[in-house]
Structure formats: structure tokens, C-alpha cells
Scaffold this motif. Structure first.
Motif, PDB file in Angstrom:
ATOM      1  N   THR A 151       0.801  -1.227   0.000  1.00  0.00           N
ATOM      2  CA  THR A 151       0.000   0.000   0.000  1.00  0.00           C
ATOM      3  C   THR A 151       0.834   1.278   0.000  1.00  0.00           C
ATOM      4  O   THR A 151       0.286   2.363  -0.167  1.00  0.00           O
ATOM      5  CB  THR A 151      -0.940   0.034   1.232  1.00  0.00           C
ATOM      6  N   SER A 152       2.138   1.158   0.234  1.00  0.00           N
ATOM      7  CA  SER A 152       2.939   2.388   0.207  1.00  0.00           C
ATOM      8  C   SER A 152       4.411   2.071  -0.023  1.00  0.00           C
ATOM      9  O   SER A 152       4.811   0.898  -0.038  1.00  0.00           O
ATOM     10  CB  SER A 152       2.767   3.199   1.502  1.00  0.00           C
ATOM     11  N   ILE A 160       8.132   1.223  -0.787  1.00  0.00           N
ATOM     12  CA  ILE A 160       8.846   0.261  -1.631  1.00  0.00           C
ATOM     13  C   ILE A 160       7.878  -0.793  -2.187  1.00  0.00           C
ATOM     14  O   ILE A 160       7.950  -1.157  -3.363  1.00  0.00           O
ATOM     15  CB  ILE A 160       9.988  -0.403  -0.810  1.00  0.00           C
ATOM     16  N   ARG A 213      -3.061  -3.142   5.439  1.00  0.00           N
ATOM     17  CA  ARG A 213      -4.218  -2.909   6.320  1.00  0.00           C
ATOM     18  C   ARG A 213      -5.138  -1.827   5.778  1.00  0.00           C
ATOM     19  O   ARG A 213      -6.332  -1.822   6.063  1.00  0.00           O
ATOM     20  CB  ARG A 213      -3.724  -2.476   7.718  1.00  0.00           C
ATOM     21  N   ARG A 214      -4.575  -0.871   5.009  1.00  0.00           N
ATOM     22  CA  ARG A 214      -5.362   0.303   4.620  1.00  0.00           C
ATOM     23  C   ARG A 214      -6.186   0.061   3.357  1.00  0.00           C
ATOM     24  O   ARG A 214      -5.703   0.191   2.237  1.00  0.00           O
ATOM     25  CB  ARG A 214      -4.424   1.513   4.447  1.00  0.00           C
ATOM     26  N   ASP A 270      -3.786  -7.775   8.000  1.00  0.00           N
ATOM     27  CA  ASP A 270      -2.885  -7.308   9.052  1.00  0.00           C
ATOM     28  C   ASP A 270      -1.945  -8.480   9.326  1.00  0.00           C
ATOM     29  O   ASP A 270      -2.378  -9.511   9.855  1.00  0.00           O
ATOM     30  CB  ASP A 270      -3.680  -6.939  10.316  1.00  0.00           C
ATOM     31  N   VAL A 271      -0.686  -8.331   8.951  1.00  0.00           N
ATOM     32  CA  VAL A 271       0.221  -9.481   9.038  1.00  0.00           C
ATOM     33  C   VAL A 271       0.494  -9.926  10.473  1.00  0.00           C
ATOM     34  O   VAL A 271       0.982 -11.032  10.699  1.00  0.00           O
ATOM     35  CB  VAL A 271       1.566  -9.222   8.304  1.00  0.00           C
ATOM     36  N   ASN A 321       7.157  -8.089   2.256  1.00  0.00           N
ATOM     37  CA  ASN A 321       7.754  -6.752   2.287  1.00  0.00           C
ATOM     38  C   ASN A 321       7.251  -5.891   3.447  1.00  0.00           C
ATOM     39  O   ASN A 321       7.925  -4.947   3.846  1.00  0.00           O
ATOM     40  CB  ASN A 321       7.466  -6.060   0.943  1.00  0.00           C
ATOM     41  N   TYR A 360      14.620  -2.921  15.488  1.00  0.00           N
ATOM     42  CA  TYR A 360      14.397  -2.922  14.039  1.00  0.00           C
ATOM     43  C   TYR A 360      15.603  -3.535  13.327  1.00  0.00           C
ATOM     44  O   TYR A 360      15.462  -4.458  12.519  1.00  0.00           O
ATOM     45  CB  TYR A 360      14.158  -1.494  13.534  1.00  0.00           C
ATOM     46  N   VAL A 368      15.696   4.811   2.033  1.00  0.00           N
ATOM     47  CA  VAL A 368      14.894   5.185   0.859  1.00  0.00           C
ATOM     48  C   VAL A 368      13.796   6.162   1.302  1.00  0.00           C
ATOM     49  O   VAL A 368      13.277   6.065   2.421  1.00  0.00           O
ATOM     50  CB  VAL A 368      14.251   3.927   0.211  1.00  0.00           C
ATOM     51  N   THR A 380      10.612   6.916   1.920  1.00  0.00           N
ATOM     52  CA  THR A 380       9.263   6.381   2.142  1.00  0.00           C
ATOM     53  C   THR A 380       8.765   6.923   3.484  1.00  0.00           C
ATOM     54  O   THR A 380       9.483   7.646   4.170  1.00  0.00           O
ATOM     55  CB  THR A 380       9.262   4.835   2.214  1.00  0.00           C
TER      56      THR A 380
END
Ligand SMILES: NC(=O)c1ccc[n+]([C@@H]2O[C@H](COP(=O)([O-])OP(=O)(O)OC[C@H]3O[C@@H](n4cnc5c(N)ncnc54)[C@H](OP(=O)(O)O)[C@@H]3O)[C@@H](O)[C@H]2O)c1
Length: 290
Positions: free
Chosen positions: A48-49, A51, A71-72, A92-93, A119, A186, A219, A221
Motif C-alpha cells: 500500500t505504500s 517500496i 491494512r489500509r 494485518d500481518v 515486504n 528494528y 529510501v 518512504t
């Protein structure tokens, strides 16, 4: 003395060796590079956004059936409308209880699915010298970036193994190789994935499933918030996507890694002895690079 004849003979020998070496390298590369660039049916999480959306649109243009997940719902609808033929599905993963039914739905609707792109991801900065670290955020990062990837992979792998040409691509990060101190969990989730992917690739050798790692640099995003989208220090998204597509088309995915030039200083730091210097440079920066 090196006569012309001797020199020519030497050149021939080296030429042959070079040709043999080149052909051996090419055949090794061919044997680990199977992903076609078109005529795939691809599911991409985090479509949805950023990459994910960029890759989804580029792969769609190349003649693949692309299904985006996120989700969106509103964004899914907008992206699908802007790319006729593309399809979308809400997921929703982090909801592990839905993975089995989601997989069954996807495979019922897209029985030719042969590429899974894991991803979706999230990033949070954390301060481990503070008295309290938000463990809900830490857990959410681990669930999104690790548990969900493993869950989706195990759910889709039996199907992928039955396809003639299949691939599973997982997005890691340059920070898998040199961590960003501001984002310890992360960075560690991406290092986990890098290690995990090597083992999975080894286990799946000889099957039809190619295991690829997409390790982006910084990147533009919204991963680290709105400001990242315009940060001049980050790679423009369209440039990143276009370089990734060139790599996929050329099949230049040695070791199963999709690496643009910008990420190589991080990827190669440990191997070329520049790790301490790169770590210092990265963590000396005063911005929240993810
Ligand atoms: N941008 C960078 O600098 C950079 C660098 C290295 C690696 N990466 C990696 O690249 C991947 C894509 O990130 P991005 O930079 O494109 O950021 P982004 O624009 O924020 O995209 C993140 C995507 O993940 C999805 N997502 C997040 N949590 C989810 C959940 N619980 N369930 C389903 N989908 C979820 C989002 O979709 P919804 O919100 O619609 O669910 C969104 O499509 C991530 O794995 C990230 O770690 C990015």
C-alpha cells in the motif's frame, strides 16, 4: 625474453581460462537465478505504500498479475483503481490467527500464485538507556518484521514448491549488516531475517523456489515518518525501484541478494574491513535513519 608468439600463446591460455571462468560463473549464476520478470502471479505484503507499492506497480507494468496486501483498505482501492488488472486484499500481518484463512482465500482466487514478496515492515526508534522501553512497540516490531514473515512463508511454501518457477522475496535492510543504534530492535529483526533466509535458501536448494533477499538502503518512504519521504539523504523511491527492476531483469542476484549500489557500503562493511568506520559514520548521523 617474452616474444610476440609466447605473448600471444599466454593471452590464449588466459583468454580460455577467462572464458571458462566466465562461463562457469554464468552457469552458477543461472542455477541460482530463476525468477522470471514477467508472467508471474505475485502477492506482495506492504503493497500500500513506499517500496512495496513501487515494486507492485513496476511488476504490474512488466506483465505480472500483482496482488497487493496491507491494512489500509482505502489505499488498496486507490492503487488498484490506478492500475487496472492489479488486485488487492486486506491483511494485518500481525494477526497470526488469520494467516491460514488468508492463505486459503488467496490460493483459491489465484491458484497460479508463484511469487510471495514478504515486504511489510515497521520501524521504531527506541532508547534503551531510558528507565522504560515500550515493550508493546518492541513486540509489535518483532511480530511484524519476523513472526509474520515466517508465518506467511510457512503457509505459502507448500503451494510455491508445487509451482514450476517460484520465488519468495523478503525485504530486509542495509541495517541487517550494520545496525543503527537508534533502532536496535528494528536492525536486529532485519539481521534475523538475513540469517534465516540463508538457511531457508540452503534447505530449498534443488526445489523450484528461489529465495531472494531485498536489502534496501535508506529510501524516501514513510517508514520513519513523513519527513523521511523528503529527506535528501535518502534514495528517491523511483530510483530505488528502477534499480531493483534492472537487477531482477539482469539476474544479477549473487548470493540471492538484491543489492542496489547505495546499500553496498553497509552490505560489504564486515567483509572488506570497513565495519568500524561504517558503524561510526552511520551512528554519528543525527537523524533517524531506518
Ligand atoms: N525506506 C527505507 O529506508 C527502508 C530501508 C530498509 C528496509 N526497508 C524495508 O522496506 C519495507 C517497506 O517499507 P517502506 O520503506 O516502503 O515503508 P512504508 O511506506 O511505511 O511501507 C510499509 C508497508 O508495510 C505495511 N505494513 C506495516 N505493518 C503492517 C501490518 N501489521 N500488516 C500489514 N501490512 C503492514 C504497510 O501497509 P498498511 O499500513 O496499509 O498496513 C505499508 O504498505 C519494510 O520491510 C522496511 O523495513 C525500508
Amino acid at each position: 625474453m617474452l616474444t610476440n608468439d609466447k605473448f600471444c600463446n599466454l593471452l590464449k591460455v588466459y583468454g580460455m581460462r577467462f572464458a571458462q571462468a566466465t562461463s562457469a560463473i554464468r552457469s552458477v549464476q543461472r542455477s541460482i537465478q530463476t525468477m522470471k520478470i514477467s508472467n508471474n502471479t505475485i502477492l506482495i505484503t506492504g503493497g500500500t505504500s513506499g517500496i512495496g507499492r513501487g515494486l507492485a506497480e513496476a511488476l504490474h507494468k512488466k506483465g505480472n498479475k500483482v496482488v497487493i496486501a496491507g491494512r489500509r483498505k482505502q489505499l488498496i482501492d486507490e492503487i488498484v483503481a490506478a492500475n487496472p488488472g492489479m488486485e488487492g486484499i486486506v491483511l494485518d500481518v500481525t494477526d497470526q490467527s488469520k494467516i491460514a484463512s488468508f492463505t486459503a482465500d488467496v490460493l483459491k482466487k489465484y491458484p497460479d500464485l508463484n511469487v510471495l514478496i514478504n515486504n511489510a515492515g515497521m520501524a521504531r526508534m527506541e532508547d534503551w538507556k531510558a528507565d522504560k522501553v515500550d515493550m508493546r512497540e518492541v513486540t509489535e516490531t518483532i511480530t511484524t518484521n519476523i513472526t509474520a514473515v515466517l508465518g506467511l512463508t510457512q503457509a505459502f511454501m507448500p503451494h510455491l514448491k508445487k509451482q514450476k518457477d517460484a520465488a519468495m522475496i523478503t525485504t530486509t535492510s542495509g541495517l541487517a549488516f550494520v545496525p543503527l543504534a537508534g533502532g536496535p530492535t528494528y536492525s536486529a529483526t532485519k539481521a534475523f531475517l538475513h540469517s534465516w533466509l540463508q538457511s531457508v535458501r540452503q534447505q530449498l536448494k534443488g526445489t523450484s523456489v528461489e529465495i531472494l533477499e531485498l536489502a534496501p538502503p535508506y529510501v524516501q518512504t514513510e517508514l520513519g515518518g513523513e519527513a523521511q519521504k523528503k529527506d535528501p539523504r535518502a534514495m528517491p523511491l523511483d530510483e530505488y525501484v528502477s534499480e531493483v527492476m534492472q537487477i531482477l531483469e539482469s539476474g544479477n542476484t549473487a548470493r540471492g541478494e538484491i543489492l542496489v549500489e547505495r546499500v553496498k557500503p553497509l552490505r560489504d562493511a564486515e567483509g572488506n574491513g570497513s565495519y568500524d568506520q561504517v558503524f561510526e559514520q552511520l551512528n554519528g548521523m543525527e537523524f533517524a535513519m531506518v
